[in-house]
Design a protein around this motif. Structure first.
Motif, PDB file in Angstrom:
ATOM      1  N   TYR A 148       0.640  -0.906  -0.004  1.00 38.43           N
ATOM      2  CA  TYR A 148      -0.053  -0.048  -0.015  1.00 38.43           C
ATOM      3  C   TYR A 148       0.836   1.174  -0.232  1.00 38.43           C
ATOM      4  N   HIS A 152     -16.651  -6.020  -3.440  1.00 40.46           N
ATOM      5  CA  HIS A 152     -15.436  -5.633  -3.474  1.00 40.46           C
ATOM      6  C   HIS A 152     -14.799  -6.176  -2.199  1.00 40.46           C
ATOM      7  N   VAL A 208     -10.718  -6.382   0.102  1.00 47.10           N
ATOM      8  CA  VAL A 208      -9.160  -5.832   0.587  1.00 47.10           C
ATOM      9  C   VAL A 208      -8.924  -6.651   1.546  1.00 47.10           C
TER      10      VAL A 208
END
Length: 275
Positions: free
Chosen positions: A102, A126, A128
């Motif tokens: 990140y 979605h 992550v």
């Protein structure tokens, strides 16, 4: 797109301004690169970020299926906007921590304040995964010369960290919680912010007892650190990566798109190259 812009607005600065203006009106941008000789990933990723969308490079039929079929809902159907995720560690339990990956784009502390900047959108389905390396309180860490010389790789200290670990309705400070994940967001058609807090208590499990998902995520992270020759790769080897990935592999029918099997094949190919 092939990444070469030669009609209408063509400058990167002008495109970013146009895309940001459209994003404020609810028009988002997702960009896919096709068949580019000189790939312009950085430019296209920046434009997609400005438009609160996704960026992907399509070089095979399989990748086209993944991005345009399997992930199409997450690219086109937003379920929340201005989403910010905070991970707050309990300083009574954690001495230092490091987020793996990140680096792009780097965020400033003020970017996490509500209404200070435009945050990202979350699409339907979605997901992550974020991994942290944690040094518990009371455990000494041996810093390497590179750690001491390069702040980019140093663990972040917890002194002065603003924390919101308290579970709602509880009065004692921190308790036995290791961390808390706070999600700030707005509904796609709303203007009022909402917050959801998810505390986590460390159960003290060993890596051998971790879930298949965790082992597989660890394999991917270690693979990336080995390929980049990260100073934090430790004593991990490609053999370790392969063992963790195989331990986290799913049966073909349980592995949508065969992504985990594809990753295992990549690790095996890397082993032959390294040898």
């Amino acid at each position: 797109t092939d990444g070469d812009f030669n009609v209408g607005v063509t400058s990167e600065e002008g495109l970013v301004q146009l895309i940001e203006e459209k994003a404020k009106s609810g028009v988002f941008l997702t960009a896919f690169g096709f068949g580019m000789g000189e790939r312009k990933d950085v430019r296209l990723e920046k434009l997609a970020d400005s438009g609160h969308g996704l960026y992907g490079y399509i070089d095979t039929r399989r990748e086209a299926e993944r991005l345009l079929v399997e992930r199409v809902n997450s690219a086109l159907v937003a379920v929340a906007k201005d989403v910010r995720v905070h991970v707050d560690f309990n300083p009574a339990k954690v001495a230092r921590y490091r987020l793996l990956g990140y680096e792009n784009p780097p965020l400033k502390k003020e970017d996490f304040k509500p209404d200070q900047s435009n945050a990202g959108e979350i699409g339907a389905g979605h997901a992550v995964t974020a991994l942290y390396e944690v040094v518990p309180v009371g455990v000494e860490e041996k810093a390497t010369e590179r750690d001491e010389a390069d702040d980019q790789f140093k663990y972040q200290h917890l002194s002065g960290v603003s924390t919101r670990i308290l579970t709602p309705g509880r009065t004692e400070p921190f308790g036995n919680e290791l961390l808390a994940v706070s999600v700030d967001y707005k509904k796609p058609d709303g203007i009022l912010g909402r917050t959801a807090v998810f505390p986590l208590t460390d159960a003290g499990l060993k890596f051998a007892g971790a879930t298949a998902d965790f082992k597989f995520a660890a394999a991917v992270a270690e693979f990336g650190m080995i390929l980049r020759d990260s100073p934090h790769k430790g004593a991990g080897t490609l053999g370790d990566v392969l063992a963790w990935a195989e331990a986290g592999a799913l049966r073909p029918g349980d592995d949508p798109g065969g992504h985990r099997g594809e990753f295992i094949d990549l690790v095996r190919k890397a082993q032959t190259i390294v040898r």
